[in-house]
Design a protein around this motif. Structure first.
Motif, short mmCIF file in Angstrom:
data_model
loop_
_atom_site.label_atom_id
_atom_site.label_comp_id
_atom_site.label_asym_id
_atom_site.label_seq_id
_atom_site.Cartn_x
_atom_site.Cartn_y
_atom_site.Cartn_z
N ARG A 126 42.31 103.83 68.34
CA ARG A 126 42.15 102.60 67.56
C ARG A 126 40.91 101.85 68.00
O ARG A 126 40.07 101.45 67.19
N TRP A 127 40.73 101.73 69.32
CA TRP A 127 39.57 101.00 69.87
C TRP A 127 38.26 101.69 69.48
O TRP A 127 37.31 101.07 69.04
N ALA A 128 38.23 103.02 69.64
CA ALA A 128 36.97 103.73 69.47
C ALA A 128 36.62 103.99 68.02
O ALA A 128 35.44 104.00 67.66
N PHE A 129 37.62 104.21 67.18
CA PHE A 129 37.30 104.65 65.82
C PHE A 129 37.77 103.70 64.72
O PHE A 129 37.09 103.54 63.73
N ILE A 130 38.94 103.07 64.89
CA ILE A 130 39.50 102.32 63.77
C ILE A 130 38.99 100.88 63.75
O ILE A 130 38.44 100.41 62.76
N ASP A 131 39.12 100.19 64.90
CA ASP A 131 38.70 98.79 64.95
C ASP A 131 37.23 98.62 65.33
O ASP A 131 36.78 97.51 65.57
N SER A 132 36.50 99.74 65.44
CA SER A 132 35.15 99.66 66.00
C SER A 132 34.13 99.30 64.94
O SER A 132 34.35 99.46 63.75
N VAL A 133 32.99 98.80 65.42
CA VAL A 133 31.85 98.56 64.52
C VAL A 133 30.72 99.48 64.95
O VAL A 133 30.58 99.79 66.13
N GLY A 180 37.54 96.12 68.25
CA GLY A 180 37.34 97.47 68.80
C GLY A 180 36.00 97.63 69.47
O GLY A 180 35.36 96.65 69.86
N ALA A 181 35.59 98.89 69.59
CA ALA A 181 34.34 99.20 70.29
C ALA A 181 33.16 98.71 69.49
O ALA A 181 33.17 98.70 68.26
#
Lengths: 364, 258
Positions: free
Chosen positions: A56-63, A76-77
């Motif tokens: 989630r951090w690396a791909f879903i919530d990331s910009v 995210g990241a």
């Protein structure tokens, strides 16, 4: 009775079935006793706790490619740090509009490496291409000839510097290590003692102290007005350090050789150099491919230690980016990026060594 | 001392000496392994050396091409005295072929490469010519079809025949055999001995350390018996096996000829 030994009967005896399906496999490998069952449950629990949040951090919530401010709102990241800074991470302080030169040099390096990995290309022409290639790469970095603007080596940095230190370091350390190993086995007492003293002294100190010596103490011994480029000094320290370790590994390979191989070679009149080059080293070096590659991999990673003598290698340029107030706090993203680069380098080395080992083991 | 270093050689041999060993001694540390060896070998002579293990047979023939260094006395091979002069040693080694108990083929090279290595690097023969010679000798030891394989893919008997061919490719004047069949499975001994017999029939000078007494009887001009670092007795095979003169020889023969 006679039927029992007739060949036609053989076909009826089949090997025992080993495929038992997914459930069978799970039961056999993951739940075959209470300890394994417990470990399986704990592992699955830990994976569930860590993997989904990371994804989630690396791909879903990331910009991925936004200005720094946008990152402040993301949960995210913030991968945006990479596209905004990759040129500094890779090229360091190399003049911005001249960065095509190190880029071209790196592409040349990768093309040469790609061609070198196939043993069919191991001919004289490849050696000449390397010599020419290294010369052109040096020219691209340094400039000052053929209308290329000169760039001081103090401006070299980033991935370029890491590759420079590694490629020269590893290619020079390997033959030096082999020579040291042979010297340590020499019947001439002076050569032998010299090699032992060298190997033991170098192995007795950490690389960091060698780098310090190269950068701070060594210049004190030079006559006034003479300076040696800091990168070259660091490069020399890395080569000398790695060579000592390679020497010991190669010595192990030499000791694994049967005495009969030396005797067979000598009894047909081959001299020492021919015996070593044609008979002993090809076999001994093959035996020690796995430990040699371990040393080369760790030497590749250890080039990051040049940071302590203020050289801007890949790791240092990344840290520099992180000290920029706009990108403060996104170290995880930046370090993951650098880790991927290091991993690709190390993994391809170990992959290639396995391939080489397989190819060389024909006939055994 | 009760030794007869130069028993009469067989009839029809050249009078020319190829190897001359005079009062040669060797020690391993304090152990006096060779105690005054005198031996003259004529061109085309075939000598079999036997004796109990530890008697110094292998050490003796290893001294002839300087795999071991002797410490007293003289060894002259093909007119060149063996000293610490490395050029002379390398020269003698090119003239003296050696076949080992454990074959000692080069496992990282194919059979043909094993055979051409010496000629190409020591004799400076062009590669093509070296390969032709190699194939000729592989035919001779009946193994030409294996030329492209690697030593590890061959049986022990085949490997030993390759090792013999490898020595022959150097076109040596003398061949030394150090227990060439001792490491072989019984069914492979004959194929190696057959090759050695063919070689003998062509007039190769051979010194063979072996316990194959059948081979000694049919091929040797002279059989030497060694014990405790000395050549105790040397004679034609007929005399040696029918009328051994020394008790130690009798005892040894009674132990190995059942």
């Amino acid at each position: 009775m006679a039927n029992a030994i007739q060949p036609s009967r053989k076909e009826e005896i089949k090997p025992p079935v080993v495929h038992v399906g997914v459930v069978g496999w799970i039961r056999k490998n993951l739940f075959n006793n209470w300890l394994n069952s417990l470990l399986t449950v704990v592992t699955v629990f830990l994976l569930l706790k860590t993997v989904p949040p990371f994804v989630r951090w690396a791909f879903i919530d990331s910009v991925w490619n936004t200005p720094a401010q946008a990152c402040r709102h993301a949960t995210g990241a913030c991968w945006s740090i990479i596209p905004h800074n990759y040129r500094f991470i890779i090229f360091g302080f190399f003049p911005y509009n001249l960065q095509w030169r190190p880029l071209l040099a790196m592409i040349m390096l990768f093309v040469l490496l790609f061609f070198s990995q196939n043993r069919k290309h191991w001919k004289k022409s490849l050696a000449y291409s390397w010599i020419a290639g290294l010369f052109i790469m040096g020219l691209l970095l340094k400039g000052g000839l053929f209308g290329l603007k000169s760039v001081e080596s103090t401006q070299w940095g980033g991935l370029v510097l890491t590759l420079l230190l590694s490629v020269f370091g590893l290619t020079a350390a390997y033959p030096l290590g082999v020579v040291l190993a042979l010297g340590r086995q020499s019947k001439m007492p002076a050569v032998k003692t010299l090699c032992i003293v060298y190997i033991e002294m170098i192995r007795g100190v950490p690389l960091i102290s060698l780098l310090f010596m190269a950068s701070i103490i060594f210049p004190l011994f030079l006559p006034e007005g003479v300076t040696i480029n800091k990168i070259i000094r660091a490069q020399a320290a890395i080569i000398l350090f790695t060579a000592a370790y390679i020497a010991e590994v190669v010595r192990g390979g030499l000791q694994a050789m049967a005495k009969g191989q030396y005797e067979a070679a000598e009894s047909m009149g081959l001299n020492y150099y021919q015996t070593m080059r044609l008979i002993i080293l090809p076999q001994a070096l093959k035996i020690v491919i796995p430990p040699t590659v371990s040393i080369l991999i760790s030497a590749f990673k250890d080039t990051s230690l040049v940071v302590i003598i203020a050289l801007y290698d890949l790791l240092k340029t990344t840290q520099t980016v992180l000290s920029d107030p706009r990108w403060l706090g996104y170290s995880r993203e930046a370090y993951i990026f650098v880790a991927i680069i290091y991993f690709l380098g190390c993994f391809s080395m170990s992959n290639y060594s396995r391939k080489l080992e397989k190819e060389l083991s024909r006939g055994d | 001392m009760d030794k007869e270093p130069t028993a009469p050689a067989g009839q029809g041999l050249s009078q020319e000496l190829i190897i001359e060993i005079i009062d040669m001694h060797k020690w391993f540390g304090d152990f006096h392994v060779l105690q005054g060896i005198d031996l003259s070998v004529h061109k085309q002579e075939r000598i079999v050396i036997c004796g109990p293990s530890g008697s110094g047979k292998s050490t003796l023939i290893r001294c002839i091409n300087r795999l071991e260094e002797h410490q007293r006395g003289r060894i002259v091979v093909d007119g060149i005295e063996l000293t610490s002069n490395i050029k002379n040693i390398e020269k003698i080694r090119t003239e003296v072929g050696m076949v080992f108990q454990h074959f000692n083929l080069f496992p990282h090279l194919s059979i043909i490469e094993n055979l051409t290595l010496g000629p190409i690097w020591v004799r400076k023969t062009p590669k093509k010519e070296a390969e032709e010679t190699a194939m000729y000798y592989l035919e001779k030891v009946h193994i030409a079809e294996q030329a492209k394989k690697y030593p590890g893919q061959l049986s022990g008997g085949q490997q030993q025949r390759v090792a013999i061919a490898r020595s022959l490719c150097m076109n040596p004047k003398v061949m030394l055999f150090d227990e060439p069949t001792s490491a072989l499975d019984p069914e492979m001994i004959k194929e190696v001995l057959d090759v050695m017999i063919e070689l003998a029939q062509e007039g190769m000078t051979m010194i063979v350390v072996t316990h194959e007494m059948g081979f000694a009887k049919s091929v040797a001009h002279r059989v030497l018996f060694m014990d405790s670092g000395q050549i105790v007795e040397g004679n034609t095979p007929e005399e040696f096996f029918e009328n051994p003169r020394h008790d130690r020889t009798k005892l040894f023969l009674s132990q190995i000829l059942h």
